[in-house]
Design an enzyme around this catalytic site. Structure first.
Site, PDB file in Angstrom:
ATOM      1  CD  GLU A 108      -2.776  -0.775   2.618  1.00  0.00           C
ATOM      2  OE1 GLU A 108      -2.638   0.262   3.293  1.00  0.00           O
ATOM      3  OE2 GLU A 108      -3.492  -1.717   2.960  1.00  0.00           O
ATOM      4  CB  CYS A 158      -1.102   1.570   8.313  1.00  0.00           C
ATOM      5  SG  CYS A 158       0.406   1.000   7.524  1.00  0.00           S
TER       6      CYS A 158
END
Length: 362
Positions: free
Chosen positions: A91, A340
């Site tokens: 990511e 996250c």
């Protein structure tokens, strides 16, 4: 599998060009095409010979990442899911700040730190990213804006994505020097922040590197018992060892350290814990800064919940009264997979479910 040319520093680019029998200035041309003109193929480097372009194509790729998913938030936050050459997923997040565009990069596939509140650690570390794969994240985010004709430039970088940056120390350091290079992206050192969960020996090493980037430490608790219960790394690097390294860093660099503190309801967010934190920071108040972070709930860690605003503000006020510089972090991307590692985790879960369905179909 050919490496990305982004994995070369400018000096390594010069050495490569000379090894091919080329003049030094050819390396400067390649570097400019990559980082100033931001081309995505060697064929676009129109002032290079066909022979040199063939050598580049034979030995390198430009960008090694494939964009899988892009999520855009109403507040302008953009979350990217990228696929690495080996099929693994990472990511990257772009955040719009009042001071510019800030990109949060990933440094590892998975994470072994084992923080009990974090989506990143749900999948154990599978490998480190190399320098080129970290640089490529910045280049693809910038490409996202370039292709839309938006005259915006990535101005800040936070190395706080999936993984422990100091567990991939050499590649992270090389990345920092590449994006900071004044002939390339030229992102100012003071616009780059590297975060660590507390690898004390690496904090000492980092102090000696002479780089002017910012250091952030994921603290999240003011004492060993609590920190060990939510961050496994505290067993190896307890607060005493961690703060000895932080004090060495401050003495060596004379640079401020930011402490990240995620607010977990009735876990670490009490007024007494704020007083403990202020006491812990008393010797470094002038060169420390606390970032209070609202918690983004993760379904796999349902033992935690977000601290109510009144508890956050009571904690904040207590720190302020005790002379601690602090701020409550502005939230970004709350209407998308904000935590996250959450986008990656959810995508992998969907991919597994899809594979199971396909396997049972006649």
């Amino acid at each position: 599998m050919k490496p990305s040319i982004y994995s070369l520093t400018r000096q390594e680019m010069i050495e490569w060009a000379e090894a091919q029998g080329e003049k030094k200035f050819r390396a400067a041309q390649i570097w400019e095409w990559l980082y100033r003109k931001r081309v995505q193929s060697f064929e676009e480097m129109t002032n290079l010979s066909k022979d040199l372009i063939a050598k580049l194509n034979d030995q390198f790729v430009v960008n090694p990442l494939k964009q899988r998913i892009v999520q855009e938030s109403a507040d302008g936050t953009v979350k990217y899911l990228f696929e690495l050459p080996d099929g693994m997923l990472i990511e990257t997040v772009l955040m719009r700040q009042h001071y510019g565009l800030s990109v949060c990069v990933t440094t590892q596939v998975g994470c072994n730190i084992g923080c009990t509140f974090c989506a990143s650690g749900l999948i154990k570390k599978q490998r480190d990213l190399n320098n080129g794969e970290i640089v490529a994240q910045i280049m693809l985010v910038q490409k996202y804006f370039d292709e839309r004709g938006q005259d915006e430039r990535v101005s800040h970088i936070v190395v706080m994505g999936i993984g422990e940056p100091f567990d991939n120390y050499d590649n992270v350091l090389k990345f920092v020097r590449t994006v900071n290079d004044d002939k390339g992206l030229a992102i100012g050192a003071r616009h780059i922040t590297v975060s660590t969960s507390g690898l004390a020996h690496k904090i000492r090493d980092f102090a000696n590197e002479g780089v002017q980037v910012n250091l952030a430490v994921s603290l999240h608790a003011p004492n060993n018992d609590l920190r060990t219960s939510i961050m496994r790394i505290n067993r190896s690097f307890p607060i005493e060892k961690l703060f000895a390294a932080i004090e060495y860093y401050i003495e060596t660099t004379n640079r401020r350290v930011t402490f990240e503190y995620i607010m977990l309801n009735e876990v670490n967010d009490g007024v007494e814990q704020a007083k403990e934190l202020a006491e812990l920071l008393k010797n470094i108040k002038k060169l420390s800064y606390v970032n209070l972070i609202p918690y983004n709930p993760v379904s796999e860690h349902d033992q935690y919940s977000r601290s109510p605003k009144e508890r956050v503000m009571a904690f904040y006020d207590t720190l302020k009264k005790n002379g601690v510089n602090c701020v409550v972090r502005q939230e970004h991307g709350t209407d998308i997979d904000a935590a996250c590692g959450q986008l990656r985790s959810n995508t992998m879960k969907r991919d597994r479910e899809k594979a199971l369905v396909e396997n049972v179909q006649p």
